[in-house]
Design a protein around this motif. Structure first.
Motif, PDB file in Angstrom:
ATOM      1  N   ALA A 196     -23.493  -5.762 -38.170  1.00 34.71           N
ATOM      2  CA  ALA A 196     -22.866  -6.809 -37.361  1.00 34.71           C
ATOM      3  C   ALA A 196     -23.894  -7.486 -36.459  1.00 34.71           C
ATOM      4  O   ALA A 196     -23.938  -8.721 -36.365  1.00 34.71           O
ATOM      5  CB  ALA A 196     -21.724  -6.227 -36.525  1.00 34.71           C
ATOM      6  N   LEU A 197     -24.724  -6.703 -35.805  1.00 37.55           N
ATOM      7  CA  LEU A 197     -25.747  -7.269 -34.926  1.00 37.55           C
ATOM      8  C   LEU A 197     -26.767  -8.086 -35.717  1.00 37.55           C
ATOM      9  O   LEU A 197     -27.125  -9.199 -35.316  1.00 37.55           O
ATOM     10  CB  LEU A 197     -26.457  -6.161 -34.140  1.00 37.55           C
ATOM     11  CG  LEU A 197     -25.637  -5.536 -33.015  1.00 37.55           C
ATOM     12  CD1 LEU A 197     -26.308  -4.262 -32.510  1.00 37.55           C
ATOM     13  CD2 LEU A 197     -25.429  -6.543 -31.891  1.00 37.55           C
ATOM     14  N   ALA A 198     -27.222  -7.544 -36.835  1.00 33.86           N
ATOM     15  CA  ALA A 198     -28.207  -8.264 -37.658  1.00 33.86           C
ATOM     16  C   ALA A 198     -27.625  -9.573 -38.175  1.00 33.86           C
ATOM     17  O   ALA A 198     -28.285 -10.625 -38.128  1.00 33.86           O
ATOM     18  CB  ALA A 198     -28.653  -7.385 -38.821  1.00 33.86           C
ATOM     19  N   THR A 199     -26.379  -9.547 -38.633  1.00 35.98           N
ATOM     20  CA  THR A 199     -25.735 -10.749 -39.167  1.00 35.98           C
ATOM     21  C   THR A 199     -25.503 -11.771 -38.063  1.00 35.98           C
ATOM     22  O   THR A 199     -25.734 -12.965 -38.264  1.00 35.98           O
ATOM     23  CB  THR A 199     -24.401 -10.388 -39.855  1.00 35.98           C
ATOM     24  OG1 THR A 199     -24.661  -9.425 -40.888  1.00 35.98           O
ATOM     25  CG2 THR A 199     -23.747 -11.614 -40.461  1.00 35.98           C
ATOM     26  N   ALA A 200     -25.076 -11.314 -36.894  1.00 34.75           N
ATOM     27  CA  ALA A 200     -24.853 -12.231 -35.772  1.00 34.75           C
ATOM     28  C   ALA A 200     -26.155 -12.920 -35.380  1.00 34.75           C
ATOM     29  O   ALA A 200     -26.173 -14.137 -35.132  1.00 34.75           O
ATOM     30  CB  ALA A 200     -24.265 -11.478 -34.581  1.00 34.75           C
TER      31      ALA A 200
ATOM     32  N   VAL B  78     -23.402   1.872 -35.183  1.00 34.93           N
ATOM     33  CA  VAL B  78     -23.324   1.395 -33.798  1.00 34.93           C
ATOM     34  C   VAL B  78     -21.861   1.043 -33.527  1.00 34.93           C
ATOM     35  O   VAL B  78     -21.274   0.227 -34.244  1.00 34.93           O
ATOM     36  CB  VAL B  78     -24.220   0.154 -33.573  1.00 34.93           C
ATOM     37  CG1 VAL B  78     -24.131  -0.306 -32.128  1.00 34.93           C
ATOM     38  CG2 VAL B  78     -25.671   0.442 -33.960  1.00 34.93           C
ATOM     39  N   ALA B  79     -21.276   1.655 -32.524  1.00 37.06           N
ATOM     40  CA  ALA B  79     -19.864   1.420 -32.193  1.00 37.06           C
ATOM     41  C   ALA B  79     -19.663   0.038 -31.567  1.00 37.06           C
ATOM     42  O   ALA B  79     -20.594  -0.560 -31.013  1.00 37.06           O
ATOM     43  CB  ALA B  79     -19.363   2.504 -31.248  1.00 37.06           C
ATOM     44  N   GLY B  80     -18.438  -0.455 -31.662  1.00 36.67           N
ATOM     45  CA  GLY B  80     -18.092  -1.777 -31.158  1.00 36.67           C
ATOM     46  C   GLY B  80     -18.489  -2.058 -29.721  1.00 36.67           C
ATOM     47  O   GLY B  80     -19.058  -3.121 -29.431  1.00 36.67           O
TER      48      GLY B  80
END
Length: 130
Positions: free
Chosen positions: A45-49, A66-68
């Motif tokens: 999620a972080l990489a895509t964001a 990595v949790a939300g």
């Protein structure tokens, strides 16, 4: 002949590890005219964001790697992503979880099970006002 008003299309990142829920969300959001990207864990999620700079992120709390809440903290500390609205969509429905999510910078906090149409309305409000 009447013309339909143009829909506000947004690039939305769904960060959730539940494949059935992801498919439901994707179907609903794409049906509403949005472009959807999916991340199956917090790290992705972080990489895509960071790579795609979505207009909005739908984020689960309980995800692998990595949790939300940690993803939310990373997003809000990143100067390039801190203004991207984040909708927490999670089974974590305790008062402390909800308050922490909102204090952490989530624009909305919805608990599962959720009403899909309510989610769409909340997302539309954030996209149109963002």
């Amino acid at each position: 002949m009447t013309t339909q008003p143009e829909r506000m299309m947004a690039d939305i990142l769904i960060a959730d590890d539940d494949p059935i829920l992801v498919e439901i969300l994707k179907f609903r959001l794409e049906g509403a005219g949005h472009a959807v990207t999916v991340a199956r864990d917090g790290e992705q999620a972080l990489a895509t964001a960071r790579e795609e700079r979505p207009d909005l992120i739908v984020l689960d709390s309980m995800m692998p790697i990595v949790a939300g809440p940690e993803v939310l903290a990373e997003l809000k500390s990143d100067p390039e992503l801190k203004n991207v609205p984040v909708v927490m969509l999670t089974a974590r429905d305790g008062e402390a979880d909800i308050v922490a999510g909102l204090k952490g910078g989530a624009a909305e906090y919805l608990t599962k099970p959720f009403i899909p149409q309510e989610l769409l309305v909340r997302i539309s409000g954030l996209v149109e006002n963002g």
